[in-house]
Design a protein around this motif. Sequence first.
Motif, mmCIF file in Angstrom:
data_model
loop_
_atom_site.group_PDB
_atom_site.id
_atom_site.type_symbol
_atom_site.label_atom_id
_atom_site.label_comp_id
_atom_site.label_asym_id
_atom_site.label_seq_id
_atom_site.Cartn_x
_atom_site.Cartn_y
_atom_site.Cartn_z
ATOM 1 N N THR A 122 -19.876 -0.590 31.761
ATOM 2 C CA THR A 122 -20.512 -1.734 31.003
ATOM 3 C C THR A 122 -19.709 -2.775 31.299
ATOM 4 O O THR A 122 -18.353 -2.776 31.427
ATOM 5 C CB THR A 122 -20.509 -1.157 29.786
ATOM 6 O OG1 THR A 122 -21.609 -0.225 29.435
ATOM 7 C CG2 THR A 122 -20.976 -2.459 28.680
ATOM 8 N N ILE A 123 -20.306 -3.974 31.429
ATOM 9 C CA ILE A 123 -19.601 -5.241 31.660
ATOM 10 C C ILE A 123 -19.530 -6.104 30.333
ATOM 11 O O ILE A 123 -18.285 -6.407 29.838
ATOM 12 C CB ILE A 123 -20.223 -6.124 32.789
ATOM 13 C CG1 ILE A 123 -20.202 -5.570 33.950
ATOM 14 C CG2 ILE A 123 -19.599 -7.542 32.551
ATOM 15 C CD1 ILE A 123 -21.203 -6.089 35.006
ATOM 16 N N VAL A 124 -20.447 -6.175 29.483
ATOM 17 C CA VAL A 124 -20.648 -6.719 28.394
ATOM 18 C C VAL A 124 -21.965 -6.362 27.662
ATOM 19 O O VAL A 124 -22.930 -5.949 28.295
ATOM 20 C CB VAL A 124 -20.500 -8.369 28.424
ATOM 21 C CG1 VAL A 124 -21.685 -8.881 29.037
ATOM 22 C CG2 VAL A 124 -20.435 -9.034 27.161
ATOM 23 N N THR A 125 -21.869 -6.483 26.330
ATOM 24 C CA THR A 125 -23.181 -5.951 25.530
ATOM 25 C C THR A 125 -23.407 -7.331 24.546
ATOM 26 O O THR A 125 -22.319 -7.972 24.109
ATOM 27 C CB THR A 125 -23.019 -4.932 24.580
ATOM 28 O OG1 THR A 125 -22.151 -4.733 23.854
ATOM 29 C CG2 THR A 125 -23.036 -3.488 25.869
ATOM 30 N N THR A 126 -24.554 -7.727 24.155
ATOM 31 C CA THR A 126 -24.854 -8.538 23.266
ATOM 32 C C THR A 126 -25.781 -7.931 22.184
ATOM 33 O O THR A 126 -26.736 -7.314 22.342
ATOM 34 C CB THR A 126 -25.601 -9.642 23.742
ATOM 35 O OG1 THR A 126 -26.925 -9.531 24.533
ATOM 36 C CG2 THR A 126 -24.999 -10.373 24.947
ATOM 37 N N LYS A 127 -25.290 -8.492 20.811
ATOM 38 C CA LYS A 127 -26.152 -8.191 19.797
ATOM 39 C C LYS A 127 -26.565 -9.019 18.840
ATOM 40 O O LYS A 127 -25.779 -10.126 18.510
ATOM 41 C CB LYS A 127 -25.292 -7.177 19.060
ATOM 42 C CG LYS A 127 -24.898 -5.649 19.710
ATOM 43 C CD LYS A 127 -23.915 -4.837 18.915
ATOM 44 C CE LYS A 127 -23.486 -3.704 19.858
ATOM 45 N NZ LYS A 127 -22.798 -2.878 19.071
ATOM 46 N N GLY A 128 -27.890 -8.972 18.391
ATOM 47 C CA GLY A 128 -28.510 -10.259 17.624
ATOM 48 C C GLY A 128 -29.595 -9.452 16.411
ATOM 49 O O GLY A 128 -29.672 -8.361 16.746
ATOM 50 N N ARG A 129 -30.300 -10.412 15.927
ATOM 51 C CA ARG A 129 -31.282 -10.134 15.167
ATOM 52 C C ARG A 129 -32.573 -9.649 15.940
ATOM 53 O O ARG A 129 -33.360 -8.966 15.225
ATOM 54 C CB ARG A 129 -31.481 -10.934 14.047
ATOM 55 C CG ARG A 129 -30.163 -11.231 13.171
ATOM 56 C CD ARG A 129 -30.710 -11.820 11.573
ATOM 57 N NE ARG A 129 -31.241 -13.181 11.811
ATOM 58 C CZ ARG A 129 -32.572 -13.629 11.541
ATOM 59 N NH1 ARG A 129 -33.205 -12.939 11.020
ATOM 60 N NH2 ARG A 129 -32.625 -14.955 12.000
ATOM 61 N N PHE A 130 -32.827 -10.378 16.700
ATOM 62 C CA PHE A 130 -34.286 -10.253 17.565
ATOM 63 C C PHE A 130 -33.886 -9.254 18.587
ATOM 64 O O PHE A 130 -32.688 -9.164 19.155
ATOM 65 C CB PHE A 130 -34.702 -11.408 17.668
ATOM 66 C CG PHE A 130 -34.404 -12.351 18.947
ATOM 67 C CD1 PHE A 130 -35.052 -12.188 20.172
ATOM 68 C CD2 PHE A 130 -33.269 -13.081 18.657
ATOM 69 C CE1 PHE A 130 -34.454 -13.075 21.270
ATOM 70 C CE2 PHE A 130 -32.896 -13.897 19.904
ATOM 71 C CZ PHE A 130 -33.434 -13.695 21.010
ATOM 72 N N TYR A 131 -35.202 -8.472 19.164
ATOM 73 C CA TYR A 131 -35.020 -7.628 20.170
ATOM 74 C C TYR A 131 -34.280 -7.928 21.201
ATOM 75 O O TYR A 131 -33.232 -7.308 21.724
ATOM 76 C CB TYR A 131 -36.566 -6.951 20.413
ATOM 77 C CG TYR A 131 -36.419 -5.814 21.417
ATOM 78 C CD1 TYR A 131 -36.197 -4.705 21.183
ATOM 79 C CD2 TYR A 131 -36.915 -6.268 22.707
ATOM 80 C CE1 TYR A 131 -36.371 -3.774 22.081
ATOM 81 C CE2 TYR A 131 -36.937 -5.252 23.698
ATOM 82 C CZ TYR A 131 -36.496 -4.045 23.554
ATOM 83 O OH TYR A 131 -36.659 -2.855 24.336
ATOM 84 N N ASP A 132 -34.784 -9.060 21.971
ATOM 85 C CA ASP A 132 -34.164 -9.386 23.159
ATOM 86 C C ASP A 132 -32.753 -10.028 23.267
ATOM 87 O O ASP A 132 -32.085 -10.120 24.189
ATOM 88 C CB ASP A 132 -35.143 -10.580 23.867
ATOM 89 C CG ASP A 132 -36.568 -9.993 24.495
ATOM 90 O OD1 ASP A 132 -36.289 -8.805 25.045
ATOM 91 O OD2 ASP A 132 -37.213 -10.785 24.513
ATOM 92 N N ALA A 133 -32.303 -10.134 22.199
ATOM 93 C CA ALA A 133 -30.924 -10.508 21.889
ATOM 94 C C ALA A 133 -30.124 -9.299 22.202
ATOM 95 O O ALA A 133 -28.697 -9.660 22.456
ATOM 96 C CB ALA A 133 -30.341 -11.319 20.346
ATOM 97 N N ASN A 134 -30.403 -8.186 22.206
ATOM 98 C CA ASN A 134 -29.728 -7.085 22.382
ATOM 99 C C ASN A 134 -29.645 -6.495 23.628
ATOM 100 O O ASN A 134 -30.617 -6.032 24.146
ATOM 101 C CB ASN A 134 -30.213 -5.983 21.432
ATOM 102 C CG ASN A 134 -30.086 -6.369 19.875
ATOM 103 O OD1 ASN A 134 -29.167 -6.075 19.341
ATOM 104 N ND2 ASN A 134 -31.029 -7.034 19.235
#
Length: 409
Positions: free
Chosen positions: A261-273
């Motif tokens: 893994t290089i990086v992950t992103t996490k947010g409230r809407f689906y495509d932010a993850n």
Amino acid sequence: MNSFLINSKPLDCLKSKLIFLCIIAMLSLYISFASIASTTSFTQQQANEILYHIHTYYVDDLPLSQYHKSNLTDVFEQLDPYSKYLTASELDSLFSAANGRYTGIGIEVEEIDNRIVILGTLPGSPAEQAGIEGGDKLVAINSEDVTKRDIAHISKLLKKAALKTIYITVERAKSELTLALRREEINVESVFSQLLTNQNAYISLQSFNNHSYHDVARHINKLISNNGGPLSGLVIDLRDNPGGTLSSAVAISDLFLQAGTIVTTKGRFYDANQQFVAQHGDILNGAPIVVLINEQSASAAEILAGALQDNQRAIVVGSKSYGKGSVQSLIPIGDGTTALKLTTAKYFTPSGRSIDGVGIKPNILLTEQGLSHLNKRAIMAGELSNNRDKLALLDKHLVDAKEYYKDKN
């Protein structure tokens, strides 16, 4: 510079029929975007649109019903400092910055102890040619005192000057110096490299723009060619690198990783993850890597440092980085000539660390004095070529990198 970071796969949100572009704000400013001003006026439709996007996509769930739609100033004050409304000119500047060019004088600045301090100048820029130096404190612009002004006001003064002569007064060593220069379009060279000793090489990234990945690959291939064969080790200098495009950070990380893994992103809407994973292939074939960082290494620079560190591909040397670990999305407003730059997610290193407000901790901690022995400008100018002791320090860290992960790879 608040700079534009494009995701390698733009986030297409079909429900809102908008294209989201993942961005991470750069900390040092070549140009500055002010927070939404109380004088900014919005139509009811624009206000509704902005409130909808904040309510739907902002990384934190905010109760917006209490705010009056005609006055968004209070709303923006509840958001983080990276979330802003961008005017047409600011949006255009954002795209220019992402493509490695902008019109300005070429200074990187930060507010330190209520003063605007110049961190450095861009190579070949009007500021460098005029003799402005890192550490200079801004005193006046065209005779107007700016000692108590913020970055946004200073940016407005510089833009107001257009292409006319600008007189910049700086404080240096407790004395004042006034220099004359003009704003001009600057193509930002984001990559510099050179061979060191013992078949080792050095590469410096000034920022991450849409061309940086190709520039890094080209420089490394040139280094290998000039070396007459594979490199024994590589120093990647990310000191004072304020960040840039997310796609660039991911792609450059992938150059040196076989997998993981290089990086992950996490947010409230689906495509932010999202999760970004390295593809097979290492341009250095496993040669040890040292990454140099300091407290001004931020956002995309921290993604690269964290990816190589957590995947046990490099050791990180220097001081703790800035700690800019949030992701913004650029959302067009109205006809698309203006936009909302909104924090929609936080990013995490491969081991799951959030560095927001924390930063990347080096494997080998060096004081600022220790880092000064590896002066970036001196290396780039080739001034260390005859200084075996300082070059030996770089070689030593590459040996440290090889030993550090010898039993883990």
